[in-house]
Motif scaffolding. Sequence first.
Motif, PDB file in Angstrom:
ATOM      1  N   VAL A 247       0.853  -1.185   0.000  1.00 51.88           N
ATOM      2  CA  VAL A 247       0.000   0.000   0.000  1.00 51.88           C
ATOM      3  C   VAL A 247       0.887   1.232   0.000  1.00 51.88           C
ATOM      4  O   VAL A 247       1.782   1.371   0.834  1.00 51.88           O
ATOM      5  CB  VAL A 247      -0.944   0.015   1.224  1.00 51.88           C
ATOM      6  CG1 VAL A 247      -1.720   1.324   1.289  1.00 51.88           C
ATOM      7  CG2 VAL A 247      -1.899  -1.173   1.178  1.00 51.88           C
ATOM      8  N   LEU A 248       0.635   2.119  -0.974  1.00 51.19           N
ATOM      9  CA  LEU A 248       1.325   3.399  -1.038  1.00 51.19           C
ATOM     10  C   LEU A 248       0.435   4.456  -0.404  1.00 51.19           C
ATOM     11  O   LEU A 248      -0.777   4.467  -0.634  1.00 51.19           O
ATOM     12  CB  LEU A 248       1.564   3.816  -2.500  1.00 51.19           C
ATOM     13  CG  LEU A 248       2.318   2.863  -3.409  1.00 51.19           C
ATOM     14  CD1 LEU A 248       2.325   3.425  -4.829  1.00 51.19           C
ATOM     15  CD2 LEU A 248       3.731   2.654  -2.891  1.00 51.19           C
ATOM     16  N   ASN A 249       1.017   5.326   0.384  1.00 49.04           N
ATOM     17  CA  ASN A 249       0.314   6.488   0.892  1.00 49.04           C
ATOM     18  C   ASN A 249       0.717   7.669   0.016  1.00 49.04           C
ATOM     19  O   ASN A 249       1.903   7.964  -0.104  1.00 49.04           O
ATOM     20  CB  ASN A 249       0.657   6.735   2.361  1.00 49.04           C
ATOM     21  CG  ASN A 249       0.108   5.632   3.240  1.00 49.04           C
ATOM     22  OD1 ASN A 249      -1.081   5.374   3.244  1.00 49.04           O
ATOM     23  ND2 ASN A 249       0.985   4.958   3.963  1.00 49.04           N
ATOM     24  N   VAL A 250      -0.269   8.295  -0.592  1.00 50.56           N
ATOM     25  CA  VAL A 250      -0.016   9.373  -1.545  1.00 50.56           C
ATOM     26  C   VAL A 250      -0.683  10.644  -1.037  1.00 50.56           C
ATOM     27  O   VAL A 250      -1.902  10.653  -0.803  1.00 50.56           O
ATOM     28  CB  VAL A 250      -0.569   9.012  -2.942  1.00 50.56           C
ATOM     29  CG1 VAL A 250      -0.333  10.142  -3.924  1.00 50.56           C
ATOM     30  CG2 VAL A 250       0.045   7.711  -3.442  1.00 50.56           C
ATOM     31  N   ALA A 251       0.101  11.702  -0.877  1.00 48.59           N
ATOM     32  CA  ALA A 251      -0.446  13.011  -0.530  1.00 48.59           C
ATOM     33  C   ALA A 251      -0.853  13.686  -1.829  1.00 48.59           C
ATOM     34  O   ALA A 251      -0.001  14.158  -2.585  1.00 48.59           O
ATOM     35  CB  ALA A 251       0.594  13.834   0.225  1.00 48.59           C
ATOM     36  N   SER A 252      -2.145  13.704  -2.107  1.00 45.50           N
ATOM     37  CA  SER A 252      -2.618  14.253  -3.377  1.00 45.50           C
ATOM     38  C   SER A 252      -2.874  15.755  -3.306  1.00 45.50           C
ATOM     39  O   SER A 252      -3.120  16.382  -4.329  1.00 45.50           O
ATOM     40  CB  SER A 252      -3.875  13.509  -3.849  1.00 45.50           C
ATOM     41  OG  SER A 252      -4.891  13.594  -2.882  1.00 45.50           O
TER      42      SER A 252
ATOM     43  N   ARG B 128       6.845   5.549 -11.434  1.00 48.27           N
ATOM     44  CA  ARG B 128       8.125   5.215 -10.785  1.00 48.27           C
ATOM     45  C   ARG B 128       7.907   4.341  -9.558  1.00 48.27           C
ATOM     46  O   ARG B 128       8.647   3.381  -9.331  1.00 48.27           O
ATOM     47  CB  ARG B 128       8.887   6.481 -10.426  1.00 48.27           C
ATOM     48  CG  ARG B 128      10.196   6.122  -9.691  1.00 48.27           C
ATOM     49  CD  ARG B 128      11.240   7.158  -9.800  1.00 48.27           C
ATOM     50  NE  ARG B 128      11.740   7.136 -11.166  1.00 48.27           N
ATOM     51  CZ  ARG B 128      12.250   8.189 -11.781  1.00 48.27           C
ATOM     52  NH1 ARG B 128      12.319   9.337 -11.182  1.00 48.27           N
ATOM     53  NH2 ARG B 128      12.694   8.084 -13.010  1.00 48.27           N
ATOM     54  N   LYS B 129       6.880   4.645  -8.766  1.00 47.00           N
ATOM     55  CA  LYS B 129       6.598   3.821  -7.577  1.00 47.00           C
ATOM     56  C   LYS B 129       6.178   2.409  -7.989  1.00 47.00           C
ATOM     57  O   LYS B 129       6.551   1.436  -7.331  1.00 47.00           O
ATOM     58  CB  LYS B 129       5.549   4.485  -6.701  1.00 47.00           C
ATOM     59  CG  LYS B 129       6.089   5.733  -6.037  1.00 47.00           C
ATOM     60  CD  LYS B 129       5.087   6.371  -5.121  1.00 47.00           C
ATOM     61  CE  LYS B 129       5.724   7.630  -4.541  1.00 47.00           C
ATOM     62  NZ  LYS B 129       5.015   8.147  -3.411  1.00 47.00           N
ATOM     63  N   CYS B 130       5.440   2.288  -9.092  1.00 44.35           N
ATOM     64  CA  CYS B 130       5.076   0.965  -9.607  1.00 44.35           C
ATOM     65  C   CYS B 130       6.326   0.211 -10.050  1.00 44.35           C
ATOM     66  O   CYS B 130       6.489  -0.978  -9.743  1.00 44.35           O
ATOM     67  CB  CYS B 130       4.099   1.096 -10.775  1.00 44.35           C
ATOM     68  SG  CYS B 130       2.458   1.697 -10.329  1.00 44.35           S
ATOM     69  N   GLU B 131       7.222   0.893 -10.766  1.00 48.32           N
ATOM     70  CA  GLU B 131       8.466   0.265 -11.226  1.00 48.32           C
ATOM     71  C   GLU B 131       9.354  -0.144 -10.054  1.00 48.32           C
ATOM     72  O   GLU B 131       9.948  -1.229 -10.063  1.00 48.32           O
ATOM     73  CB  GLU B 131       9.215   1.219 -12.155  1.00 48.32           C
ATOM     74  CG  GLU B 131       8.511   1.428 -13.484  1.00 48.32           C
ATOM     75  CD  GLU B 131       9.088   2.579 -14.304  1.00 48.32           C
ATOM     76  OE1 GLU B 131       9.777   3.463 -13.734  1.00 48.32           O
ATOM     77  OE2 GLU B 131       8.835   2.595 -15.528  1.00 48.32           O
ATOM     78  N   ASP B 132       9.443   0.695  -9.032  1.00 47.21           N
ATOM     79  CA  ASP B 132      10.234   0.364  -7.839  1.00 47.21           C
ATOM     80  C   ASP B 132       9.691  -0.890  -7.162  1.00 47.21           C
ATOM     81  O   ASP B 132      10.447  -1.785  -6.771  1.00 47.21           O
ATOM     82  CB  ASP B 132      10.235   1.524  -6.845  1.00 47.21           C
ATOM     83  CG  ASP B 132      10.999   2.742  -7.333  1.00 47.21           C
ATOM     84  OD1 ASP B 132      11.777   2.639  -8.309  1.00 47.21           O
ATOM     85  OD2 ASP B 132      10.808   3.824  -6.727  1.00 47.21           O
ATOM     86  N   PHE B 133       8.368  -0.956  -7.024  1.00 43.51           N
ATOM     87  CA  PHE B 133       7.722  -2.117  -6.429  1.00 43.51           C
ATOM     88  C   PHE B 133       8.041  -3.380  -7.221  1.00 43.51           C
ATOM     89  O   PHE B 133       8.430  -4.412  -6.653  1.00 43.51           O
ATOM     90  CB  PHE B 133       6.207  -1.874  -6.374  1.00 43.51           C
ATOM     91  CG  PHE B 133       5.393  -3.069  -5.972  1.00 43.51           C
ATOM     92  CD1 PHE B 133       5.466  -3.586  -4.690  1.00 43.51           C
ATOM     93  CD2 PHE B 133       4.521  -3.667  -6.873  1.00 43.51           C
ATOM     94  CE1 PHE B 133       4.695  -4.688  -4.312  1.00 43.51           C
ATOM     95  CE2 PHE B 133       3.751  -4.757  -6.522  1.00 43.51           C
ATOM     96  CZ  PHE B 133       3.846  -5.269  -5.231  1.00 43.51           C
ATOM     97  N   LEU B 134       7.932  -3.315  -8.544  1.00 45.85           N
ATOM     98  CA  LEU B 134       8.205  -4.487  -9.375  1.00 45.85           C
ATOM     99  C   LEU B 134       9.666  -4.913  -9.303  1.00 45.85           C
ATOM    100  O   LEU B 134       9.958  -6.112  -9.311  1.00 45.85           O
ATOM    101  CB  LEU B 134       7.797  -4.220 -10.826  1.00 45.85           C
ATOM    102  CG  LEU B 134       6.293  -4.125 -11.059  1.00 45.85           C
ATOM    103  CD1 LEU B 134       6.003  -3.657 -12.468  1.00 45.85           C
ATOM    104  CD2 LEU B 134       5.605  -5.453 -10.754  1.00 45.85           C
ATOM    105  N   ARG B 135      10.590  -3.964  -9.211  1.00 42.58           N
ATOM    106  CA  ARG B 135      12.011  -4.332  -9.060  1.00 42.58           C
ATOM    107  C   ARG B 135      12.233  -5.163  -7.798  1.00 42.58           C
ATOM    108  O   ARG B 135      13.037  -6.077  -7.772  1.00 42.58           O
ATOM    109  CB  ARG B 135      12.886  -3.080  -9.010  1.00 42.58           C
ATOM    110  CG  ARG B 135      13.472  -2.712 -10.363  1.00 42.58           C
ATOM    111  CD  ARG B 135      14.558  -1.665 -10.264  1.00 42.58           C
ATOM    112  NE  ARG B 135      14.096  -0.382  -9.769  1.00 42.58           N
ATOM    113  CZ  ARG B 135      13.414   0.509 -10.492  1.00 42.58           C
ATOM    114  NH1 ARG B 135      13.092   0.250 -11.736  1.00 42.58           N
ATOM    115  NH2 ARG B 135      13.048   1.653  -9.962  1.00 42.58           N
TER     116      ARG B 135
END
Length: 140
Positions: free
Chosen positions: A9-14, A25-32
């Motif tokens: 779970v990512l916490n995102v300050a929108s 980038r956060k998706c790519e970091d997670f997949l790495r």
Amino acid sequence: MSDAFSTRVLNVASGSGETVVDLTRKCEDFLREVAAGRDGLLNVFVPHATAGVAIIETGSGSDDDLLAALHTLLPADDRWQHRHGSPGHGRDHVVPAFVPPHATLPVIAGRLELGTWQSVCLVDTNISNVNRQVRLTFLG
């Protein structure tokens, strides 16, 4: 938990304005960290009634164009039956019908398979909810 299934779970300050937040980038970091070169699927899910996930080009004005289109289709005025919150907030509850709260994307050899100009984005029109969660799930 199996290596074939990982979630975070990512916490995102929108922020306090309507926004499109690039999560690529956060998706790519997670997949790495979790995909280890495997093929599979990445599911991106926003567990909120007033936000969505879009695959869209960013940085060229398309993100602002998306927000403008949502304003044209769903004006923030007093026509909405759902009336609590800031003026026009009822439209925020309709946004997920146009920008769904999820996307499932291919992962090949541990890498997100997006087109050249595609980005994974959180779309948030609710100015009253400044913090969002985004669940990333890899199945592979």
